[in-house]
Scaffold this motif. Structure first.
Motif, short mmCIF file in Angstrom:
data_model
loop_
_atom_site.label_atom_id
_atom_site.label_comp_id
_atom_site.label_asym_id
_atom_site.label_seq_id
_atom_site.Cartn_x
_atom_site.Cartn_y
_atom_site.Cartn_z
N GLU A 164 -48.91 -11.14 -28.29
CA GLU A 164 -47.73 -11.30 -29.03
C GLU A 164 -46.89 -10.12 -28.87
OE1 GLU A 164 -46.65 -11.08 -34.11
OE2 GLU A 164 -49.01 -11.73 -33.44
N TYR A 165 -47.37 -9.01 -28.83
CA TYR A 165 -46.40 -7.68 -28.79
C TYR A 165 -45.92 -7.48 -27.23
CZ TYR A 165 -47.44 -7.01 -33.88
OH TYR A 165 -47.67 -7.31 -35.08
N ARG A 200 -41.84 -2.72 -35.39
CA ARG A 200 -42.94 -3.76 -35.88
C ARG A 200 -44.24 -3.11 -36.18
NH1 ARG A 200 -43.41 -9.07 -32.24
NH2 ARG A 200 -44.29 -9.85 -34.24
N TYR A 204 -51.54 1.06 -31.47
CA TYR A 204 -51.53 0.98 -32.83
C TYR A 204 -51.60 2.68 -33.39
CZ TYR A 204 -56.49 0.37 -31.40
OH TYR A 204 -57.48 0.04 -30.92
N ILE A 262 -48.09 -4.03 -37.35
CA ILE A 262 -49.23 -3.72 -36.33
C ILE A 262 -50.24 -3.00 -37.01
CG2 ILE A 262 -49.67 -2.55 -33.97
CD1 ILE A 262 -47.01 -3.15 -33.14
N LEU A 289 -41.97 -0.69 -29.95
CA LEU A 289 -42.71 -1.34 -30.79
C LEU A 289 -42.56 -0.65 -32.25
CD1 LEU A 289 -46.03 -2.36 -29.01
CD2 LEU A 289 -43.92 -3.49 -29.31
#
Length: 428
Positions: free
Chosen positions: A335-336, A52, A412, A56, A49
């Motif tokens: 979404e992730y 992105r 995150y 986030i 991730l």
């Protein structure tokens, strides 16, 4: 804080000098629990991730001010949840009660769908609940009615399950319920053999956790289901500590009931939980509400036909405003993708374990790395609550359970968050 002898810190090359981590060091997608390399070997670019990550991170304002490693207590609040909640309030201002029929009922169905998507289940298997306590109560009411007059008078729990589950069943002992609590000899896990020995022909329900909240140990939910079903009992799996950090396929596990909520890893705030009911379960609740009946908007007091889907277990009007807040967090997690989140979280948690171990802290964890989740617990020989307060004064937010200091990194978070948290802990 309990420490072992702290070794001298060896000289090491920087991540840039060492080069990017290899797939073998990071673990493969099929075995994401594999121990990663030491902290110096994990480059930020290697974490899932990261492509992105800026978007986030920008969704969660608390991260710009705090090192927040407490998602198993309360997921960080997102701007998307704030926007969703504002949308609810705007509709209330503009439409009043008219928003119910045209919009809010549809939002509730959206949240049922979102919860279902987090456990690979259809929306019609999801009942919205205010809490796990409410879910457990309505499930047990239905089971108790179905076994009344039989020899199935026992519920099996474990010593490490979250107390609210145990409290409900303990309160039913005056009504003749036998509650067997399977002990843990290490405070970390409960052997499947011990649970199997406890679940017998007198057992009506096995109710236990997917992930234990004071050790982070993950139980084999599929095997727990086999244990319950082999004895002719139902199983209720408490997934509140796992839903959003671990991939769950409720249908593949075969569980009869699964409970979870938006509060923790799903980043949707308090007040919105859910109950998944397997389509194979033919029980009806003994507490029936107007949201649980067919044709509810006919407002017929004489009609009390339970819905055929899981919504028959819902207890009254779901909180629409809370549903909007929950929808924001759920949409981000979905979404992730939970598979990517699981992979990132495990790498972060293993990195955190390495950093703590390198400084001599004693970890409270399963000996098998495959059984560890993203909860990282440190044994404490003093005032764990005081340590958590001191960390908060340094803008590091974690939690404690008993004498354990608990970290719970989420998608995150970063390796730098881990570094700051451990550095702050070392100064206390």
């Amino acid at each position: 804080m309990a420490k072992q002898d702290i070794p001298a810190e060896p000289e090491s090359a920087s991540p840039a000098e060492l080069g990017p981590a290899t797939p073998a060091e990071l673990g493969s997608a099929s075995r994401p629990w594999r121990n990663p390399a030491s902290p110096a070997r994990i480059a930020e670019s290697a974490l899932p991730l990261d492509d992105r990550f800026a978007e986030i991170r920008s969704q969660f304002p608390i991260l710009s001010r705090k090192t927040y490693l407490n998602s198993n207590s309360l997921g960080a609040l997102s701007l998307r949840s704030v926007e969703e909640r504002r949308r609810f309030e705007d509709l209330w201002h503009e439409m009043g009660a008219g928003a119910w029929y045209e919009i809010w009922v549809a939002k509730l169905e959206e949240v049922r769908t979102q919860f279902g998507n987090t456990i690979e289940a259809d929306a019609d298997t999801i009942a919205l609940m205010s809490s796990v306590s409410a879910a457990v109560a309505v499930v047990w009411g239905a089971i108790a009615a179905s076994v009344r007059g039989t020899d199935r008078t026992k519920v099996v729990l474990t010593e490490l399950d979250f107390p609210t589950v145990g409290h409900h069943f303990l309160s039913q002992r005056a009504n003749g319920l036998e509650v067997e609590i399977v002990p843990s000899h290490d405070g970390i896990h409960v052997p499947l053999e011990s649970i199997r020995a406890a679940v017998d022909e007198r057992t009506a329900l096995l109710a236990t956790s997917h992930v234990f909240f004071t050790s982070g140990n993950t139980q084999d939910a599929a095997e727990l289901t086999r244990i319950a079903h082999d004895a002719g009992a139902f199983i209720l799996l408490d997934a509140y500590q796992s839903n959003g950090q671990l991939v769950i396929d409720a249908g593949a596990l075969g569980v009869d009931f699964l409970v979870g909520g938006a509060l923790k890893w799903l980043c949707g705030g308090p007040g919105m939980a859910y109950l998944h009911v397997s389509p194979s379960v033919r029980l009806d609740p003994v507490t029936l509400s107007w949201f649980g009946v067919e044709n509810q908007f006919l407002f017929d007091i004489r009609a009390a036909t339970p819905r055929a889907d899981a919504r028959r277990f819902e207890l009254g009007t779901p909180a629409a405003g809370v549903a909007y807040t929950a929808a924001g967090g759920l949409s981000i997690v979905l979404e992730y993708g939970i598979p990517a989140i699981q992979h990132r979280n495990r790498l972060l948690a293993n990195d955190l374990r390495d950093r703590l171990s390198d400084l001599g802290y004693k970890l409270h964890q399963a000996s098998d790395p495959e059984a560890r989740s993203a909860l990282v617990l440190v044994e404490h020989d003093g005032d764990a609550a005081g340590t958590v307060r001191q960390l908060a004064a340094r803008d590091v937010i974690v939690d404690h359970r008993g004498s354990l200091v608990r970290f719970s990194p989420h998608f995150y978070n970063t390796l730098e968050d881990n570094e700051r948290a451990v550095a702050a802990l070392a100064k206390i």
